[in-house]
Design a protein around this motif. Sequence first.
Motif, PDB file in Angstrom:
ATOM      1  N   LEU A 196       0.763  -1.168  -0.015  1.00 55.21           N
ATOM      2  CA  LEU A 196       0.089  -0.020   0.192  1.00 55.21           C
ATOM      3  C   LEU A 196       0.825   1.451   0.115  1.00 55.21           C
ATOM      4  N   GLY A 197       2.090   1.342   0.432  1.00 57.82           N
ATOM      5  CA  GLY A 197       2.922   2.298   0.546  1.00 57.82           C
ATOM      6  C   GLY A 197       2.568   3.000   1.755  1.00 57.82           C
ATOM      7  N   VAL A 198       1.976   2.862   2.611  1.00 58.27           N
ATOM      8  CA  VAL A 198       1.705   3.456   3.987  1.00 58.27           C
ATOM      9  C   VAL A 198       2.831   3.591   5.089  1.00 58.27           C
ATOM     10  N   PRO A 199       3.621   4.561   4.954  1.00 55.24           N
ATOM     11  CA  PRO A 199       4.612   4.417   5.976  1.00 55.24           C
ATOM     12  C   PRO A 199       4.234   4.127   7.539  1.00 55.24           C
ATOM     13  N   VAL A 200       4.486   3.002   8.183  1.00 56.32           N
ATOM     14  CA  VAL A 200       4.166   2.706   9.398  1.00 56.32           C
ATOM     15  C   VAL A 200       5.337   2.156  10.212  1.00 56.32           C
ATOM     16  N   PHE A 201       5.398   2.980  11.216  1.00 53.66           N
ATOM     17  CA  PHE A 201       6.360   2.631  12.100  1.00 53.66           C
ATOM     18  C   PHE A 201       6.050   2.458  13.522  1.00 53.66           C
ATOM     19  N   ALA A 202       6.383   1.122  14.275  1.00 53.97           N
ATOM     20  CA  ALA A 202       5.944   0.426  15.377  1.00 53.97           C
ATOM     21  C   ALA A 202       7.009   0.069  16.031  1.00 53.97           C
ATOM     22  N   ARG A 203       6.459  -0.513  17.444  1.00 49.36           N
ATOM     23  CA  ARG A 203       7.383  -1.239  18.337  1.00 49.36           C
ATOM     24  C   ARG A 203       7.690  -2.758  17.879  1.00 49.36           C
ATOM     25  N   ALA A 204       6.467  -3.017  17.648  1.00 53.02           N
ATOM     26  CA  ALA A 204       6.288  -4.751  17.120  1.00 53.02           C
ATOM     27  C   ALA A 204       5.359  -5.058  16.195  1.00 53.02           C
ATOM     28  N   VAL A 205       5.679  -6.344  15.811  1.00 53.12           N
ATOM     29  CA  VAL A 205       4.760  -7.102  14.963  1.00 53.12           C
ATOM     30  C   VAL A 205       4.190  -8.190  15.473  1.00 53.12           C
ATOM     31  N   THR A 206       2.753  -8.501  15.364  1.00 52.13           N
ATOM     32  CA  THR A 206       2.095  -9.602  15.738  1.00 52.13           C
ATOM     33  C   THR A 206       0.843  -9.965  14.945  1.00 52.13           C
ATOM     34  N   PRO A 207       0.578 -11.129  14.637  1.00 50.80           N
ATOM     35  CA  PRO A 207      -0.568 -11.329  13.877  1.00 50.80           C
ATOM     36  C   PRO A 207      -2.003 -11.323  14.874  1.00 50.80           C
ATOM     37  N   ALA A 208      -1.886 -10.995  16.005  1.00 53.69           N
ATOM     38  CA  ALA A 208      -3.036 -11.045  16.801  1.00 53.69           C
ATOM     39  C   ALA A 208      -3.681  -9.662  16.636  1.00 53.69           C
TER      40      ALA A 208
END
Length: 193
Positions: free
Chosen positions: A111-123
């Motif tokens: 999508l090209g949406v810049p997302v910055f996060a602390r973690a990744v989870t499928p939940a």
Amino acid sequence: MHDYPLPGALPVATVSDAMDRFGVADGIRPLWPGAVLSGPAFTVWTRPGDNKGLHAAFETIRRGEVLVVNGGGDATRALIGELVAQKAKALQVGGIVLDGAARDVVELAQLGVPVFARAVTPAGPWKTGPYRIAGPIAVGGVPVTPGDWVLGDDDGVAIVPAGQVDEVVADTRRLIEGEAERRAANQRLVPRD
């Protein structure tokens, strides 16, 4: 309202140097290589793992604003995924910064949406609240007030207080010029035998 530099125009690391190395959100990373963002903060403070406040934010967020969310640093529930990112893209949001988790990383990159996060989870997230919109928060240990300049690149995210934007931009540009001079000097170095 400031004219914020375009995404990627000024490196986060150099902006941080211009602020005496303050303002960097600890542990917040881009979810896909090459993601960049730059714009005024639109803040949300939500219960860890709950994204009801993010949906409410999309009712008033303006084009170019960066959604900045204090999700308590929770890594157990994704606050956003593909569907929320589609909404952000349609509204031309400048990007998303989460002190929390996200999911659907491949789709976010597509999508090209810049997302910055602390973690990744499928939940997936809870959707019951409570939340607060457009007030002071903290993300990655850095205070953020609505309208503060948020910028992100492959190195992470920096927050510049709204009242310091012009000064920090000018100082950053001076540092960039100095770095160019040092790079040129480094290229003239000759090895010793």
